[in-house]
Write an enzyme that holds these catalytic residues in place. Structure first.
Site, PDB file in Angstrom:
ATOM      1  N   CYS A  62       5.795   0.278   7.612  1.00 61.37           N
ATOM      2  CA  CYS A  62       5.405   1.392   6.754  1.00 61.37           C
ATOM      3  C   CYS A  62       6.584   1.746   5.856  1.00 61.37           C
ATOM      4  O   CYS A  62       7.717   1.827   6.326  1.00 61.37           O
ATOM      5  CB  CYS A  62       5.025   2.591   7.628  1.00 61.37           C
ATOM      6  SG  CYS A  62       4.499   4.023   6.685  1.00 61.37           S
ATOM      7  N   LEU A  63       6.295   1.962   4.579  1.00 61.59           N
ATOM      8  CA  LEU A  63       7.370   2.317   3.641  1.00 61.59           C
ATOM      9  C   LEU A  63       8.041   3.628   4.044  1.00 61.59           C
ATOM     10  O   LEU A  63       9.172   3.894   3.637  1.00 61.59           O
ATOM     11  CB  LEU A  63       6.811   2.425   2.216  1.00 61.59           C
ATOM     12  CG  LEU A  63       6.324   1.110   1.595  1.00 61.59           C
ATOM     13  CD1 LEU A  63       5.661   1.365   0.244  1.00 61.59           C
ATOM     14  CD2 LEU A  63       7.464   0.117   1.441  1.00 61.59           C
ATOM     15  N   HIS A 122      -4.744   1.488   7.151  1.00 62.18           N
ATOM     16  CA  HIS A 122      -3.401   2.091   7.282  1.00 62.18           C
ATOM     17  C   HIS A 122      -3.226   3.227   6.259  1.00 62.18           C
ATOM     18  O   HIS A 122      -2.744   4.311   6.588  1.00 62.18           O
ATOM     19  CB  HIS A 122      -2.353   0.989   7.079  1.00 62.18           C
ATOM     20  CG  HIS A 122      -0.928   1.432   7.132  1.00 62.18           C
ATOM     21  ND1 HIS A 122      -0.047   1.018   8.115  1.00 62.18           N
ATOM     22  CD2 HIS A 122      -0.209   2.250   6.329  1.00 62.18           C
ATOM     23  CE1 HIS A 122       1.145   1.577   7.910  1.00 62.18           C
ATOM     24  NE2 HIS A 122       1.073   2.328   6.821  1.00 62.18           N
ATOM     25  N   GLU A 123      -3.660   2.974   5.007  1.00 60.28           N
ATOM     26  CA  GLU A 123      -3.476   3.991   3.957  1.00 60.28           C
ATOM     27  C   GLU A 123      -4.410   5.189   4.175  1.00 60.28           C
ATOM     28  O   GLU A 123      -4.008   6.338   3.959  1.00 60.28           O
ATOM     29  CB  GLU A 123      -3.704   3.393   2.567  1.00 60.28           C
ATOM     30  CG  GLU A 123      -2.780   2.239   2.191  1.00 60.28           C
ATOM     31  CD  GLU A 123      -1.329   2.481   2.520  1.00 60.28           C
ATOM     32  OE1 GLU A 123      -0.850   3.624   2.441  1.00 60.28           O
ATOM     33  OE2 GLU A 123      -0.648   1.502   2.889  1.00 60.28           O
ATOM     34  N   GLN A 178       3.133   9.979   1.141  1.00 57.84           N
ATOM     35  CA  GLN A 178       4.392   9.233   1.182  1.00 57.84           C
ATOM     36  C   GLN A 178       5.283   9.519  -0.022  1.00 57.84           C
ATOM     37  O   GLN A 178       6.463   9.177  -0.013  1.00 57.84           O
ATOM     38  CB  GLN A 178       4.124   7.722   1.270  1.00 57.84           C
ATOM     39  CG  GLN A 178       3.412   7.319   2.557  1.00 57.84           C
ATOM     40  CD  GLN A 178       3.218   5.824   2.624  1.00 57.84           C
ATOM     41  OE1 GLN A 178       2.236   5.299   2.108  1.00 57.84           O
ATOM     42  NE2 GLN A 178       4.152   5.116   3.244  1.00 57.84           N
ATOM     43  N   HIS A 200      -3.002   7.487   6.588  1.00 61.53           N
ATOM     44  CA  HIS A 200      -1.981   8.351   5.976  1.00 61.53           C
ATOM     45  C   HIS A 200      -2.591   9.613   5.376  1.00 61.53           C
ATOM     46  O   HIS A 200      -2.000  10.690   5.410  1.00 61.53           O
ATOM     47  CB  HIS A 200      -1.259   7.622   4.835  1.00 61.53           C
ATOM     48  CG  HIS A 200      -0.046   6.848   5.247  1.00 61.53           C
ATOM     49  ND1 HIS A 200       1.048   7.424   5.845  1.00 61.53           N
ATOM     50  CD2 HIS A 200       0.267   5.538   5.114  1.00 61.53           C
ATOM     51  CE1 HIS A 200       1.979   6.496   6.069  1.00 61.53           C
ATOM     52  NE2 HIS A 200       1.520   5.335   5.637  1.00 61.53           N
ATOM     53  N   GLY A 209       0.838  -1.190   0.000  1.00 63.70           N
ATOM     54  CA  GLY A 209       0.000   0.000   0.000  1.00 63.70           C
ATOM     55  C   GLY A 209       0.874   1.242   0.000  1.00 63.70           C
ATOM     56  O   GLY A 209       2.030   1.190   0.444  1.00 63.70           O
TER      57      GLY A 209
HETATM   58 ZN    ZN Z   1       2.461   3.516   5.758  1.00 63.35          ZN
END
Ligand code: ZN
Length: 183
Positions: A89-90, A131-132, A51, A135, A46
């Site tokens: 998380c990226l 989660h997304e 991000q 963000h 995701g």
């Molecule tokens: Zn994340």
């Protein structure tokens, strides 16, 4: 399509509220394509616009082949028991924590053509949607952790963050940098 640089923890864009997309234009479709490309390059499941330094309310998800582009997504319903599972998380590479979330969620969004759709998910896909969408409201998985667990995660991040000058993470195209699933 391009692989975009990923912003990591410390970049203020990750804490900003995103802007509603008023029209799904070619520009938004290009962003969606680039975000998929970037997510796959990072071996993520995701990715949300902040991000990659953008402020539109857009995220992409691909959990076990179920791929979604979500514009203006909203959680309209959560059901089922809460479930706890490890998240990464990226934007916070190599930091993980157990997060408790509703196990089943219904999300409403626009697709890449601007058409409204609704999807009900459970398990990892439900977790990924939540989660997304977090963000898109400046919220990170760290915010769901207990005080002590968050402190431990931030201590771990302290050891990692110097690898990302300017809060930028540049991906190697085609590389499999991370074997783990991060969102
Ligand atoms: Zn994340």
């Amino acid at each position: 399509m391009s692989v975009l640089a990923i912003r990591v923890l410390g970049d203020p864009v990750l804490r900003e509220e995103t802007r509603l997309v008023t029209e799904v234009t070619d520009d938004i479709r290009r962003l969606i394509d680039d975000m998929f490309e970037t997510m796959y390059a990072a071996n993520g499941i995701g990715l949300a616009a902040p991000q990659v330094g953008r402020t539109q309310r857009v995220c992409v998800v691909d959990v076990e082949g179920a791929a979604y582009a979500l514009v203006n997504p909203e959680v309209v319903r959560t059901t089922g028991p809460k479930a706890k599972a490890e998240e990464g998380c990226l934007s916070i590479p190599d930091v993980y924590g157990d997060v408790e979330r509703p196990s089943r969620v219904t999300v409403q969004a626009l697709d890449r053509d601007g058409a409204s759709f609704e999807v009900t998910a459970e398990g990892l896909l439900a977790r990924c949607f939540q989660h997304e969408i977090d963000h898109l409201h400046g919220k990170l998985f760290l915010d769901h952790l207990s005080f002590l667990k968050r402190r431990a995660a931030l201590a771990r991040w302290d050891e990692e963050k110097d690898q990302y000058p300017g809060f930028i993470r540049v991906l190697k195209v085609g590389g499999s940098e991370h074997p783990d699933e991060e969102l």
